[in-house]
Design a protein around this motif. Sequence first.
Motif, PDB file in Angstrom:
ATOM      1  N   GLU A 140     -12.097   9.685   4.207  1.00  0.00           N
ATOM      2  CA  GLU A 140     -13.126   8.754   3.899  1.00  0.00           C
ATOM      3  C   GLU A 140     -12.932   8.014   2.451  1.00  0.00           C
ATOM      4  OE1 GLU A 140     -17.661   9.293   4.774  1.00  0.00           O
ATOM      5  OE2 GLU A 140     -17.057  10.568   2.995  1.00  0.00           O
ATOM      6  N   ASN A 141     -12.229   8.722   1.673  1.00  0.00           N
ATOM      7  CA  ASN A 141     -12.256   8.246   0.267  1.00  0.00           C
ATOM      8  C   ASN A 141     -10.939   7.338   0.241  1.00  0.00           C
ATOM      9  OD1 ASN A 141      -9.652   9.517  -0.490  1.00  0.00           O
ATOM     10  ND2 ASN A 141     -10.617  11.145  -1.452  1.00  0.00           N
ATOM     11  N   GLY A 142     -10.238   6.854   1.268  1.00  0.00           N
ATOM     12  CA  GLY A 142      -9.206   5.990   1.229  1.00  0.00           C
ATOM     13  C   GLY A 142      -7.515   6.372   1.091  1.00  0.00           C
ATOM     14  N   THR A 143      -7.603   7.880   0.614  1.00  0.00           N
ATOM     15  CA  THR A 143      -6.284   8.440   0.347  1.00  0.00           C
ATOM     16  C   THR A 143      -5.532   8.626   1.867  1.00  0.00           C
ATOM     17  OG1 THR A 143      -7.150   9.683  -1.302  1.00  0.00           O
ATOM     18  CG2 THR A 143      -5.167  10.471  -0.504  1.00  0.00           C
ATOM     19  N   LEU A 144      -6.214   8.717   3.019  1.00  0.00           N
ATOM     20  CA  LEU A 144      -5.562   8.613   3.975  1.00  0.00           C
ATOM     21  C   LEU A 144      -6.373   7.663   4.961  1.00  0.00           C
ATOM     22  CD1 LEU A 144      -5.408  12.604   4.901  1.00  0.00           C
ATOM     23  CD2 LEU A 144      -3.409  11.010   4.369  1.00  0.00           C
ATOM     24  N   ASP A 145      -5.534   7.119   5.882  1.00  0.00           N
ATOM     25  CA  ASP A 145      -6.229   6.076   6.955  1.00  0.00           C
ATOM     26  C   ASP A 145      -6.816   7.152   8.428  1.00  0.00           C
ATOM     27  OD1 ASP A 145      -5.527   3.952   5.751  1.00  0.00           O
ATOM     28  OD2 ASP A 145      -3.411   4.075   6.461  1.00  0.00           O
ATOM     29  N   ALA A 146      -6.073   7.986   8.492  1.00  0.00           N
ATOM     30  CA  ALA A 146      -6.489   8.756   9.711  1.00  0.00           C
ATOM     31  C   ALA A 146      -6.130  10.252   9.496  1.00  0.00           C
ATOM     32  CB  ALA A 146      -5.912   8.159  11.099  1.00  0.00           C
ATOM     33  N   ALA A 147      -6.589  11.122  10.552  1.00  0.00           N
ATOM     34  CA  ALA A 147      -6.292  12.539  10.606  1.00  0.00           C
ATOM     35  C   ALA A 147      -6.311  12.949  11.960  1.00  0.00           C
ATOM     36  CB  ALA A 147      -7.256  13.256   9.596  1.00  0.00           C
ATOM     37  N   VAL A 148      -5.665  13.901  12.078  1.00  0.00           N
ATOM     38  CA  VAL A 148      -5.645  14.713  13.594  1.00  0.00           C
ATOM     39  C   VAL A 148      -6.320  16.236  13.444  1.00  0.00           C
ATOM     40  CG1 VAL A 148      -4.522  15.535  15.477  1.00  0.00           C
ATOM     41  CG2 VAL A 148      -3.717  13.487  14.656  1.00  0.00           C
ATOM     42  N   VAL A 149      -7.303  16.331  13.870  1.00  0.00           N
ATOM     43  CA  VAL A 149      -8.143  17.480  13.663  1.00  0.00           C
ATOM     44  C   VAL A 149      -8.584  18.058  15.271  1.00  0.00           C
ATOM     45  CG1 VAL A 149      -9.045  16.878  11.691  1.00  0.00           C
ATOM     46  CG2 VAL A 149     -10.236  16.498  13.520  1.00  0.00           C
ATOM     47  N   PHE A 150      -9.415  18.968  15.366  1.00  0.00           N
ATOM     48  CA  PHE A 150      -9.897  19.422  16.856  1.00  0.00           C
ATOM     49  C   PHE A 150     -11.115  18.976  16.790  1.00  0.00           C
ATOM     50  CE2 PHE A 150      -6.601  22.861  16.449  1.00  0.00           C
ATOM     51  CZ  PHE A 150      -5.760  22.512  17.153  1.00  0.00           C
ATOM     52  N   LEU A 178      -1.739   3.199  15.872  1.00  0.00           N
ATOM     53  CA  LEU A 178      -1.173   4.278  14.473  1.00  0.00           C
ATOM     54  C   LEU A 178      -0.135   3.683  13.672  1.00  0.00           C
ATOM     55  CD1 LEU A 178      -1.471   7.834  16.109  1.00  0.00           C
ATOM     56  CD2 LEU A 178      -3.333   6.618  15.195  1.00  0.00           C
ATOM     57  N   ASP A 179       0.523   2.699  14.112  1.00  0.00           N
ATOM     58  CA  ASP A 179       1.599   1.928  13.415  1.00  0.00           C
ATOM     59  C   ASP A 179       1.113   1.459  12.059  1.00  0.00           C
ATOM     60  OD1 ASP A 179       3.219   2.393  15.435  1.00  0.00           O
ATOM     61  OD2 ASP A 179       3.378   0.374  16.355  1.00  0.00           O
ATOM     62  N   GLY A 180       1.739   2.020  10.955  1.00  0.00           N
ATOM     63  CA  GLY A 180       1.660   1.866   9.555  1.00  0.00           C
ATOM     64  C   GLY A 180       0.385   2.216   8.902  1.00  0.00           C
ATOM     65  N   LEU A 181      -0.244   3.325   9.675  1.00  0.00           N
ATOM     66  CA  LEU A 181      -1.370   4.006   9.187  1.00  0.00           C
ATOM     67  C   LEU A 181      -0.893   5.507   8.485  1.00  0.00           C
ATOM     68  CD1 LEU A 181      -4.113   3.553  11.811  1.00  0.00           C
ATOM     69  CD2 LEU A 181      -3.636   2.188   9.700  1.00  0.00           C
ATOM     70  N   ALA A 182      -1.635   5.837   7.341  1.00  0.00           N
ATOM     71  CA  ALA A 182      -1.069   7.150   6.745  1.00  0.00           C
ATOM     72  C   ALA A 182      -1.755   8.071   7.539  1.00  0.00           C
ATOM     73  CB  ALA A 182      -1.592   6.957   5.248  1.00  0.00           C
ATOM     74  N   ILE A 183      -1.123   8.761   8.145  1.00  0.00           N
ATOM     75  CA  ILE A 183      -1.801   9.895   9.006  1.00  0.00           C
ATOM     76  C   ILE A 183      -1.578  11.300   8.463  1.00  0.00           C
ATOM     77  CG2 ILE A 183      -2.087  10.958  11.403  1.00  0.00           C
ATOM     78  CD1 ILE A 183      -0.755   8.278  12.158  1.00  0.00           C
ATOM     79  N   ALA A 184      -2.289  12.312   8.474  1.00  0.00           N
ATOM     80  CA  ALA A 184      -2.260  13.688   8.183  1.00  0.00           C
ATOM     81  C   ALA A 184      -3.044  14.657   9.075  1.00  0.00           C
ATOM     82  CB  ALA A 184      -2.681  13.942   6.645  1.00  0.00           C
ATOM     83  N   THR A 185      -2.512  16.042   8.776  1.00  0.00           N
ATOM     84  CA  THR A 185      -3.076  17.075   9.602  1.00  0.00           C
ATOM     85  C   THR A 185      -2.829  18.383   9.148  1.00  0.00           C
ATOM     86  OG1 THR A 185      -3.288  18.026  11.860  1.00  0.00           O
ATOM     87  CG2 THR A 185      -1.148  17.673  11.351  1.00  0.00           C
ATOM     88  N   LEU A 186      -3.422  19.271   9.697  1.00  0.00           N
ATOM     89  CA  LEU A 186      -3.283  20.805   9.217  1.00  0.00           C
ATOM     90  C   LEU A 186      -2.097  21.475   9.645  1.00  0.00           C
ATOM     91  CD1 LEU A 186      -6.788  22.092   8.930  1.00  0.00           C
ATOM     92  CD2 LEU A 186      -5.761  20.465   7.296  1.00  0.00           C
ATOM     93  N   GLY A 187      -0.898  21.809   8.710  1.00  0.00           N
ATOM     94  CA  GLY A 187       0.080  22.375   9.294  1.00  0.00           C
ATOM     95  C   GLY A 187      -0.452  23.900   9.660  1.00  0.00           C
ATOM     96  N   GLY A 188       0.246  24.198  11.011  1.00  0.00           N
ATOM     97  CA  GLY A 188       0.368  25.468  11.544  1.00  0.00           C
ATOM     98  C   GLY A 188      -1.057  25.673  12.313  1.00  0.00           C
TER      99      GLY A 188
END
Length: 487
Positions: free
Chosen positions: A194-204, A149-159
């Motif tokens: 998918e569109n490249g704004t993020l590199d990765a995400a954490v979901v269930f 994950l080093d250097g990747l733009a990661i996001a998730t849903l708060g809460g």
Amino acid sequence: MPAALSDHFRRFRRGYAALAIALTLGLLPEHPGVPDGRHLDEILARDFLSVHTRNTPTTYYEGRQGPTGFEYELMRRFVDHLGVSLTLDASHNIPEVLETVRRDGDLGAAALPLDPTLDGVIFSRPILDLQPLLVYRRGLPPVKRLDDLDGLAIATLGGSGTDLVLRELQAEHPGLSWRESIDLEVAELLGLVENGTLDAAVVFDHQFRLNRLFFPGVERGFVLGEPLSMAWAFPAGRGLGLVEEANRFLEALRVEGELDQLVARYFGHDDYLEYVGARTFITHVNERLPGYAELFRDAARDTRFDWKLLAALGYQESHWDPEATSPTGVRGLMMLTLPTAGELDVDDRLDPEQSISGGARYLRSLKDRLPESITGDDRLFMAMAAYNVGLGHLYDARDIAERRGGDPDRWADVREALPLLQEREWHSKTRHGYARGGEPVLYVRNIRRYHEILAYMDRSQQQFHRLNARLPDAQESSVFELVPPVM
């Protein structure tokens, strides 16, 4: 999350099963000065339960046959169990659900994770395991462990609970950083990957399985941490009567196997919309279609459609299987709902002749009910989309297309608007709310592809070139809050 709190979180996960059993069996003492049954008595006296939720595919949304969703099914069964009616507010995000429950709500049911740090709420027994999963954009080097994950733009849903797991992992890996938002939903997050704004995400994991067909550019990575538990939330300080009744109800569903059936129905099938390969389609054309071709021709003469179009729609619905039955009870070769079959005087949905005739007449009815301003192929494509998602959601998409500066009478513009029904920013402003708007886009595209293949074969019977599908572009619609590393 500090190390001490992280340890507390782990202990809470291990110990919550015992707490849930104690609540279920009524072994905990009443809160001093709080009548244990007061909240439940209030609900029974007023004759309705006020539930706060979210408009998402894992909770509640308006489907082809009306209100649906995993937690909606649980809510509906629970109010039937109590003998009261249901009032539903689906306008919230997760923090708003919890705040409303603390303030004046009866129950929060919104894919809520158990969080031991929350004040003012009491959780039910666990309902469903929530396994956090890291997903990433196809084309990147494989992401299979935390070091990747080093250097990747990661996001998730708060809460949502995935943020809690990331904070727990950050205690052990201080360099871990990500962005989070309370204003997005899972489909939007995957679209940004998918569109490249993020590199990765954490979901269930179950959320990814529900959505992955619409985002072929997103790959499964690896699971993160231990599973959390989804639960209902109740206001603290109003007694345990309602909590205990909910726990007894949920335990009965588990023992009777009904809970597992609901889980399988909503989360156990993630491949039903995949495009079947051209060779498989040709095999079915040669082996299955001859038995129904004359019925399609008869229905086409009665409804003024191309018989090959009706055949293509029937293949998309059931693969020309007259006994096909969906998990939601839609049945037959043309997969008619029970109410629609009743309106069309179809008394046996498994009879191929009745099903094909009924499906063709239903498509004609939808096409005739559209505004006169929609013409040509646009009218046909919108009628097919309505066959899948319903006229109400189609009209919502037309309104969105117009608000975005498009033409609500052009399929090309409505096609771009339909997936936005999955995004809170848009569906919260519509009459019918959330819909899996990517489905009718794929649905119409597949039918058109099958129709083209049938037409080509009908003309020449020569080999054809397989058509490649491309999913619609995802939309970016939110600002993230950065969670920095703690080094």
